[in-house]
Write a protein that holds these residues in place. Structure first.
Motif, PDB file in Angstrom:
ATOM      1  N   ALA A 102     -20.246 -22.096  10.141  1.00 59.93           N
ATOM      2  CA  ALA A 102     -20.362 -23.465  10.657  1.00 59.93           C
ATOM      3  C   ALA A 102     -19.059 -24.238  10.483  1.00 59.93           C
ATOM      4  N   ASP A 103     -18.421 -24.078   9.314  1.00 56.17           N
ATOM      5  CA  ASP A 103     -17.173 -24.800   9.038  1.00 56.17           C
ATOM      6  C   ASP A 103     -15.936 -23.974   9.347  1.00 56.17           C
ATOM      7  N   ASP A 104     -16.147 -22.764   9.885  1.00 57.61           N
ATOM      8  CA  ASP A 104     -15.046 -21.884  10.266  1.00 57.61           C
ATOM      9  C   ASP A 104     -14.096 -21.634   9.091  1.00 57.61           C
ATOM     10  N   ARG A 105     -14.687 -21.072   7.992  1.00 56.60           N
ATOM     11  CA  ARG A 105     -13.878 -20.756   6.819  1.00 56.60           C
ATOM     12  C   ARG A 105     -14.027 -19.277   6.488  1.00 56.60           C
ATOM     13  N   PRO A 106     -12.911 -18.613   6.333  1.00 60.89           N
ATOM     14  CA  PRO A 106     -11.532 -19.092   6.522  1.00 60.89           C
ATOM     15  C   PRO A 106     -11.229 -19.329   8.004  1.00 60.89           C
ATOM     16  N   PRO A 107     -10.262 -20.186   8.304  1.00 51.50           N
ATOM     17  CA  PRO A 107      -9.989 -20.550   9.703  1.00 51.50           C
ATOM     18  C   PRO A 107      -9.229 -19.482  10.483  1.00 51.50           C
ATOM     19  N   ALA A 108      -8.834 -18.398   9.840  1.00 48.54           N
ATOM     20  CA  ALA A 108      -8.126 -17.303  10.530  1.00 48.54           C
ATOM     21  C   ALA A 108      -8.377 -16.014   9.755  1.00 48.54           C
ATOM     22  N   ASP A 109      -8.184 -14.883  10.405  1.00 54.38           N
ATOM     23  CA  ASP A 109      -8.281 -13.606   9.697  1.00 54.38           C
ATOM     24  C   ASP A 109      -7.276 -13.577   8.552  1.00 54.38           C
ATOM     25  N   LEU A 110      -7.740 -13.081   7.409  1.00 57.36           N
ATOM     26  CA  LEU A 110      -6.865 -12.998   6.246  1.00 57.36           C
ATOM     27  C   LEU A 110      -6.527 -11.542   5.951  1.00 57.36           C
ATOM     28  N   VAL A 130       0.840  -1.208   0.000  1.00 53.93           N
ATOM     29  CA  VAL A 130       0.000   0.000   0.000  1.00 53.93           C
ATOM     30  C   VAL A 130       0.870   1.251   0.000  1.00 53.93           C
ATOM     31  N   ALA A 131       1.981   1.201   0.731  1.00 53.18           N
ATOM     32  CA  ALA A 131       2.876   2.357   0.773  1.00 53.18           C
ATOM     33  C   ALA A 131       3.521   2.608  -0.580  1.00 53.18           C
ATOM     34  N   LEU A 132       3.864   1.538  -1.287  1.00 52.03           N
ATOM     35  CA  LEU A 132       4.534   1.682  -2.585  1.00 52.03           C
ATOM     36  C   LEU A 132       3.558   1.969  -3.721  1.00 52.03           C
ATOM     37  N   ARG A 133       2.340   1.521  -3.568  1.00 54.92           N
ATOM     38  CA  ARG A 133       1.325   1.678  -4.630  1.00 54.92           C
ATOM     39  C   ARG A 133       0.070   2.289  -4.019  1.00 54.92           C
ATOM     40  N   PRO A 134      -0.067   3.606  -4.076  1.00 55.00           N
ATOM     41  CA  PRO A 134      -1.182   4.291  -3.389  1.00 55.00           C
ATOM     42  C   PRO A 134      -2.567   3.899  -3.887  1.00 55.00           C
ATOM     43  N   TYR A 135      -2.664   3.299  -5.058  1.00 54.86           N
ATOM     44  CA  TYR A 135      -3.972   2.878  -5.558  1.00 54.86           C
ATOM     45  C   TYR A 135      -4.456   1.592  -4.893  1.00 54.86           C
ATOM     46  N   LEU A 136      -3.620   0.972  -4.044  1.00 59.98           N
ATOM     47  CA  LEU A 136      -4.006  -0.242  -3.338  1.00 59.98           C
ATOM     48  C   LEU A 136      -4.440   0.085  -1.907  1.00 59.98           C
ATOM     49  N   SER A 137      -5.227  -0.814  -1.331  1.00 58.61           N
ATOM     50  CA  SER A 137      -5.687  -0.677   0.050  1.00 58.61           C
ATOM     51  C   SER A 137      -5.475  -2.000   0.773  1.00 58.61           C
ATOM     52  N   LYS A 138      -5.406  -1.925   2.094  1.00 63.83           N
ATOM     53  CA  LYS A 138      -5.261  -3.126   2.912  1.00 63.83           C
ATOM     54  C   LYS A 138      -6.608  -3.454   3.539  1.00 63.83           C
ATOM     55  N   LEU A 139      -7.021  -4.737   3.430  1.00 64.68           N
ATOM     56  CA  LEU A 139      -8.295  -5.193   3.975  1.00 64.68           C
ATOM     57  C   LEU A 139      -8.062  -6.410   4.870  1.00 64.68           C
ATOM     58  N   ILE A 140      -8.987  -6.613   5.774  1.00 65.84           N
ATOM     59  CA  ILE A 140      -8.960  -7.799   6.636  1.00 65.84           C
ATOM     60  C   ILE A 140     -10.247  -8.577   6.414  1.00 65.84           C
ATOM     61  N   LEU A 141     -10.110  -9.840   5.993  1.00 71.20           N
ATOM     62  CA  LEU A 141     -11.269 -10.724   5.862  1.00 71.20           C
ATOM     63  C   LEU A 141     -11.414 -11.492   7.179  1.00 71.20           C
ATOM     64  N   PRO A 142     -12.523 -11.271   7.908  1.00 71.93           N
ATOM     65  CA  PRO A 142     -12.639 -11.894   9.237  1.00 71.93           C
ATOM     66  C   PRO A 142     -12.746 -13.422   9.179  1.00 71.93           C
ATOM     67  N   ARG A 143     -12.255 -14.023  10.197  1.00 69.10           N
ATOM     68  CA  ARG A 143     -12.339 -15.485  10.312  1.00 69.10           C
ATOM     69  C   ARG A 143     -13.798 -15.922  10.323  1.00 69.10           C
ATOM     70  N   GLY A 144     -14.076 -16.994   9.568  1.00 69.04           N
ATOM     71  CA  GLY A 144     -15.403 -17.600   9.542  1.00 69.04           C
ATOM     72  C   GLY A 144     -16.440 -16.844   8.741  1.00 69.04           C
ATOM     73  N   VAL A 145     -16.078 -15.747   8.040  1.00 69.75           N
ATOM     74  CA  VAL A 145     -17.086 -14.935   7.371  1.00 69.75           C
ATOM     75  C   VAL A 145     -17.687 -15.653   6.161  1.00 69.75           C
ATOM     76  N   ALA A 146     -16.936 -16.550   5.539  1.00 69.48           N
ATOM     77  CA  ALA A 146     -17.464 -17.278   4.384  1.00 69.48           C
ATOM     78  C   ALA A 146     -18.375 -18.419   4.806  1.00 69.48           C
ATOM     79  N   ASP A 147     -18.064 -19.076   5.913  1.00 67.80           N
ATOM     80  CA  ASP A 147     -18.888 -20.187   6.400  1.00 67.80           C
ATOM     81  C   ASP A 147     -18.643 -20.323   7.902  1.00 67.80           C
TER      82      ASP A 147
END
Length: 417
Positions: A230-238, A211-228
């Motif tokens: 019940a099955d805990d997917r993804p199993p950790a924050d991404l 993000v620092a080198l390419r200002p057009y990019l952003s950093k995001l966090i995909l929370p654990r378990g947001v896709a499923d």
């Protein structure tokens, strides 16, 4: 003469206004989107439904992605008036006829692999069959920039050119070892891969540095378990890096269509989501291209006044009529204020001219004496009186003629004495 001047001014004002008027908005607009099943294609269909409510047909043109979309938008002969593209693909100097209507949503960089991770080698190389998007897609453009910067090599892999949907299905069938795609969370294939057994989603290393080198990019966090959950997917924050999708248009796209597209963007993208809060998008972020003047006005004060209260086509027509009427009224109002004064001045001038001649006669009487020039001056007075009797003036000025006749009689009386 006054009527002729007024007519010339009015015709000139009308001609100038008609010359400066814009045509009514087109009934059909062509939008470049992306491959079938992509977030761009889904966005295009939602925009199409919104514009159809206002009588505008949005024709969707499928492409390989953002790079193709920009190429079509630059080409005036392509017929494409609006397109979707991710940030970081082009410079303003390369596209002087392209403007931005703002950013719409995040496009995370997703990297999916078979769970064995056999495709990743310790020396930052890949092994097996991989897909990093088709040529002409935003995914391929970003992959060509990011992967070498991370030190990954492609010397022992077979790169397969597939769309995101095709590559995702191939990964699910075990025909690919790794798939990289740049797509919104809403893309159906992204949701399937996040929750599919046997598929792992990689976290982006050193996202802050990207993000620092390419200002057009952003950093995001995909929370654990947001896709499923019940099955805990993804199993950790991404940790993900993401570009932002922009709504781009040709500079000559009708302003009313630009406002309508921005309304559609607010309706489609204004709701909260995994990575955004309500009202965050569309946003007045120019990214690679400057905001259009219509977009600046929209973000500053919302829709034009008439479009808030009238149907789209009626508002467009009323806007054009106002453009026509304002200069006309600006010409007619002063004319109707000035003409009566000019007319009154011309009537008084005709009477005052006779008064001037009467004054000269009085001066001649004083110089020569009435006894020496009596008959000659009397004849001139009679001619002056006849001219006054035959002069037509409106009733509002008739009293001035009667006063003139009285003054002629006074001078005649001096001669008679």
């Amino acid at each position: 003469l006054m009527s002729a001047i007024a007519a010339v001014l009015l015709i000139g004002g009308l001609a100038a206004t008609v010359t400066l008027m814009e045509p009514l908005p087109p009934r059909t607009v062509v939008m470049a989107t992306g491959t079938e099943g992509s977030a761009y294609a889904e966005t295009g269909r939602r925009y199409q439904a919104v514009l159809a409510r206002h009588g505008i047909h949005l024709e969707l043109r499928a492409t390989n992605g953002g790079v193709d979309n920009l190429r079509l938008l630059r080409d005036a002969q392509s017929g494409v008036g609006v397109a979707l593209a991710q940030g970081g693909l082009a410079a303003v100097t390369q596209s002087p006829d392209v403007v931005s209507l703002g950013t719409l949503f995040y496009e995370p960089v997703w990297v999916f692999i078979r769970q064995s991770r056999s495709s990743l080698r310790s020396d930052h190389g890949f092994a097996g069959r991989v897909s990093i998007g088709r040529p002409g897609s935003g995914t391929r453009a970003l992959a060509d920039e990011l992967l070498p910067a991370l030190g990954y090599k492609f010397d022992r892999v077979e790169v397969v050119d597939m769309t995101a949907a095709e590559a995702g299905e191939a990964l699910l069938r075990g025909e690919l070892n790794l798939v990289m795609m740049v797509s919104g969370w809403e893309a159906p294939i992204v949701r399937r891969l996040l929750s599919a057994p046997g598929i792992t989603t990689l976290s982006a290393p050193r996202a802050d540095a990207h993000v620092a080198l390419r200002p057009y990019l952003s950093k995001l966090i995909l929370p654990r378990g947001v896709a499923d959950l019940a099955d805990d997917r993804p199993p950790a924050d991404l940790q993900l890096i993401a570009a932002k999708a922009s709504l781009l248009a040709r500079k000559d796209l009708h302003p009313a269509i630009q406002y309508l597209l921005l309304d559609a963007a607010a309706e489609v993208h204004g709701t909260p989501g995994i990575f955004v809060h309500a009202g965050q998008f569309p946003a007045a972020e120019p990214m690679d291209f400057p905001l259009s003047e219509s977009a600046r006005q929209y973000y500053h004060s919302g829709r034009p006044f008439l479009q808030r209260y009238l149907p789209f086509w009626l508002a467009s027509l009323a806007t054009q009529l106002l453009v026509l009427l304002i200069p006309v009224v600006g010409v007619i109002y002063p004319i109707f204020r000035i003409l009566p004064a000019l007319y009154g001045w011309s009537m008084r001038r005709r009477i005052f001219r006779l008064y001037g001649e009467l004054k000269f006669l009085e001066a001649e009487i004083a110089t020569r004496g009435a006894g020496q020039a009596g008959p000659e001056l009397a004849a001139k007075l009679n001619q002056l009186e006849q001219r006054a009797d035959h002069m037509y003036v409106p009733k509002a000025f008739a009293h001035m003629l009667y006063t003139l006749r009285l003054h002629i009689d006074l001078v005649r009386g001096r001669i008679a004495k």
